[in-house]
Scaffold this active site. Structure first.
Site, mmCIF file in Angstrom:
data_model
loop_
_atom_site.group_PDB
_atom_site.id
_atom_site.type_symbol
_atom_site.label_atom_id
_atom_site.label_comp_id
_atom_site.label_asym_id
_atom_site.label_seq_id
_atom_site.Cartn_x
_atom_site.Cartn_y
_atom_site.Cartn_z
ATOM 1 N N ASP A 165 0.809 -1.213 0.000
ATOM 2 C CA ASP A 165 0.000 0.000 0.000
ATOM 3 C C ASP A 165 0.852 1.277 0.000
ATOM 4 O O ASP A 165 0.678 2.138 0.841
ATOM 5 C CB ASP A 165 -0.901 -0.062 1.249
ATOM 6 N N GLU A 417 3.441 -8.337 7.349
ATOM 7 C CA GLU A 417 2.190 -8.907 6.830
ATOM 8 C C GLU A 417 2.422 -9.941 5.735
ATOM 9 O O GLU A 417 1.816 -9.877 4.665
ATOM 10 C CB GLU A 417 1.267 -7.797 6.338
ATOM 11 N N ASN A 471 -0.372 -5.649 13.342
ATOM 12 C CA ASN A 471 -1.039 -4.589 12.578
ATOM 13 C C ASN A 471 -2.532 -4.888 12.664
ATOM 14 O O ASN A 471 -3.006 -5.849 12.050
ATOM 15 C CB ASN A 471 -0.621 -4.617 11.103
ATOM 16 N N TYR A 473 -6.598 -3.259 12.783
ATOM 17 C CA TYR A 473 -7.408 -2.074 12.469
ATOM 18 C C TYR A 473 -8.854 -2.244 12.929
ATOM 19 O O TYR A 473 -9.781 -2.003 12.166
ATOM 20 C CB TYR A 473 -7.325 -1.806 10.963
ATOM 21 N N GLU A 510 0.955 -1.407 14.010
ATOM 22 C CA GLU A 510 0.114 -0.509 13.201
ATOM 23 C C GLU A 510 -1.298 -0.492 13.758
ATOM 24 O O GLU A 510 -1.877 -1.549 14.033
ATOM 25 C CB GLU A 510 0.014 -0.993 11.743
HETATM 26 C C1 GCB Z 1 -1.266 -2.380 6.670
HETATM 27 C C2 GCB Z 1 0.020 -2.284 5.944
HETATM 28 C C3 GCB Z 1 0.334 -0.848 5.540
HETATM 29 C C4 GCB Z 1 -0.912 -0.169 5.012
HETATM 30 C C5 GCB Z 1 -1.946 -0.143 6.126
HETATM 31 C C6 GCB Z 1 -3.261 0.518 5.705
HETATM 32 O O1 GCB Z 1 -1.524 -3.290 7.388
HETATM 33 O O2 GCB Z 1 1.097 -2.829 6.650
HETATM 34 O O3 GCB Z 1 1.349 -0.874 4.563
HETATM 35 O O4 GCB Z 1 -0.668 1.114 4.537
HETATM 36 O O5 GCB Z 1 -2.223 -1.445 6.515
HETATM 37 O O6 GCB Z 1 -3.412 1.706 5.879
HETATM 38 O O7 GCB Z 1 -4.115 -0.196 5.181
#
Ligand code: GCB
Length: 604
Positions: A165, A417, A471, A473, A510
């Site tokens: 990304d 990842e 990582n 979210y 992350e």
């Molecule tokens: C991740 C990746 C990172 C992305 C991020 C995102 O897990 O490691 O490279 O930019 O998510 O913002 O989706």
């Protein structure tokens, strides 16, 4: 690998500036463009990514070879010296020609390589041509997908999609230098500082290349403090030096000694080199990450080398500002997501006392998941198809060779990842983790950063590593807009990890939310500044409940460029700062939190 510096016996010329530049439609090597001076070129800045400054779609989105050329004049004073051309980074592959003669090639876009030039030739002028290729596929790191398609009315369309990304910036992105050494010279220095109860101990190993073995050469080692005082001396290629009244290198309170190695032949000075060295210990013990024997809490960011105009090109002003901004926020650390950063930045981090997790360019090593599109397919195992293993070994070797002496580096990240939830991951990573441990003279801890699919039930690599790096979210890609649910889900996952790996330290490598600077709502809504702040807050409430949770790295320090896709509106907007380094509301919120959290003993 030593960084080029001026010493009494060495010189450095910076070859940065305007070079000739040309896109290649595939004929360049066949037609031997390197034989003659390039024609039909445009001026190009070096170092920089060529993509944005070319001001055309053709240049920005070019796939394949590009050509760079410059002519240099070697000053007479360097006649008889050993001359080395050093390329800080050529992304992702390069072939180098001098006066039309092939001299070197290199794979991997984020680590330096060198080639020795002959200096005794009468010719002062040399034409340097570098062919740089930006293609990424299943054998490169980072990983990409290369496709060709015949489209009616257009012809062959070439696509090269990053499996990651961030925009696939390329070119000669870091400084290019010409440096000199004497013919007998210091090739490398390996330093292992130890912090003892009553001072410090430095083990050193110097490797040399000597013109003639019969002659009597002596290597002298000195340790010099910041005031320029000699505090210890040694003799021979390897040895130990003890230091009393030691000043330690502490996070945000750096103290750097200089290790000076000198080759003498009788009274004659042959070569000398100076390497900065900070005394600090690093160890993972009892669920804690210890720096100088004290439990450290990571506060900071996953970053990128990314800025307007220069792209991923080396930008010293941006580097200085970024580290200053981190200090302003009370941050103490960052991860070099998703590739080793420039040597200049690592030296700056040493000096500023910023702690670094040093990551390889192994990103996108997952053939069933696309970080760019968020898509997940399930075909054959990634590990039976991917062709990155040998290159992965090379980049680990080279990254450690380059960064082994840095005080700022406290941990290695072998990959980001990868398909760590798939059968075969353990077998792929075991030798790589072993290689990392074997190569690092300072025995730093090792991590492999995982993503959401690498659950406590499925993950195959947790037993190989010292620190779990997540990582995650929750509240963004998972439970979007539902921060209350996100909080429950995150807490449940961390509890499951505590069960699976009791006592193993874990950190969030992350977590973040895309946020358009200037978007506001009374009710926090995705993409607004309020939502980003609330998202971070619920994450922190969970982190603070877990005793073996050793740190938080927000994704990302600043907004950054990505490839075009439906998930990204003009790039990734998870920055706490905009791409121009203006703070979003979250910067102020994080500053409040982090300035109130000590670097040490937060969880005890
Ligand atoms: C991740 C990746 C990172 C992305 C991020 C995102 O897990 O490691 O490279 O930019 O998510 O913002 O989706």
């Amino acid at each position: 690998m030593l960084y080029p510096i001026f010493t009494e016996t060495r010189g450095v010329l910076n070859l940065g500036g305007i070079w000739e530049f040309k896109l290649d439609d595939g004929r360049g090597l066949k037609d031997k463009w390197f034989e003659q001076k390039l024609t039909d070129t445009i001026p190009m800045a070096v170092p920089a990514s060529f993509n944005d400054i070319g001001v055309s779609g053709e240049i920005k989105n070019h796939v394949g070879d590009v050509w760079y050329e410059t002519e240099i004049t070697i000053p007479k004073v360097y006649k008889n010296e050993r001359l080395v051309l050093r390329i800080g980074a050529a992304t992702h592959k390069a072939s180098v020609y001098v006066d039309g003669v092939f001299v070197a090639e290199h794979k991997g876009g984020f680590l330096p390589f060198e080639v020795e030039l002959s200096s005794d030739s009468e010719k002062a002028k040399r034409r340097i041509t570098i062919v740089v290729n930006n293609i990424i596929d299943d054998s490169t790191l980072p990983v990409g997908v290369y496709e060709e398609e015949e489209v009616e009315g257009i012809g062959k369309v070439v696509r090269n999609m990053p499996n990651f990304d961030f925009f696939n910036y390329a070119g000669l992105q870091r400084p290019i230098k010409l440096y000199t050494t004497p013919r007998s010279y210091i090739k490398d220095i390996e330093l292992v500082p130890q912090v003892t109860t009553d001072g410090g101990l430095l083990s050193y190993r110097v490797s040399t290349v000597l013109e003639s073995v019969e002659e009597d050469y002596l290597v002298v080692a000195q340790l010099i403090d910041e005031e320029g005082k000699n505090v210890a001396t040694g003799e021979g290629l390897q040895g130990e030096m003890s230091v009393s009244d030691l000043r330690r290198w502490e996070p945000l309170n750096a103290y750097l000694y200089t290790f000076k190695a000198t080759i003498m032949k009788g009274e004659q000075l042959i070569d000398t080199y100076e390497e900065p060295i900070g005394f600090r210990s690093v160890e993972v013990r009892d669920g804690k990450f210890l720096i100088n024997d004290k439990p450290f809490y990571f506060k900071g960011f996953g970053k990128h080398e990314d800025s307007p105009i220069a792209g991923r090109g080396f930008n010293e002003a941006v580097n200085v500002m970024d580290l200053r901004l981190m200090k302003w926020m009370g941050a103490n650390s960052f991860r070099t997501a998703h590739y080793p950063y420039s040597e200049e930045l690592m030296r700056l981090a040493d000096r500023e006392g910023i702690v670094v997790i040093d990551e390889t360019p192994a990103v996108g090593v997952h053939l069933n998941f696309s970080a760019a599109s968020g898509g997940f397919t399930k075909e054959d195992s990634t590990w039976s198809r991917i062709k990155t293993f040998d290159h992965h070994k090379d980049v680990l070797n080279d990254m450690i060779a380059r960064d082994k002496n840095h005080a700022c580096v406290v941990m290695w990240s072998v990959a980001n990842e990868a398909a760590t939830e798939e059968e075969g991951a353990y077998e792929y990573f075991k030798p790589l983790v072993e290689l990392t441990r074997e190569r690092d003279p300072q025995s730093r801890p090792v991590m492999i950063v995982t993503f959401i699919k690498s659950t406590p039930e499925l993950d195959k690599i947790a037993d190989l590593i010292d620190v779990l790096g997540f990582n995650r979210y929750y509240g963004w890609y998972e439970n979007s807009g539902e921060l209350d649910v996100a909080k429950v889900r995150l807490a449940a996952e961390l509890a499951a990890w505590e069960k699976r790996c009791p006592g193993k330290p874990m950190m969030m490598t992350e977590y973040g939310a895309d946020t358009i600077a200037g978007y506001h709502e009374i009710v926090p809504t995705m993409f607004t500044e309020e939502y980003q702040s609330d998202y971070l807050k619920i994450n922190h409430e969970v982190f603070d409940q877990v005793p073996t949770f050793i740190g938080e790295h927000v994704w990302n320090f600043a907004d950054f460029a990505t490839s075009q896709n439906v998930r990204r509106v003009n790039g990734n907007k998870k920055g706490v700062f905009t791409r121009e380094r203006k703070p979003k509301n979250a910067a102020h919120e994080l500053r409040k939190r982090w300035t109130a959290i000590d670097d040490f003993y937060y969880k005890t």
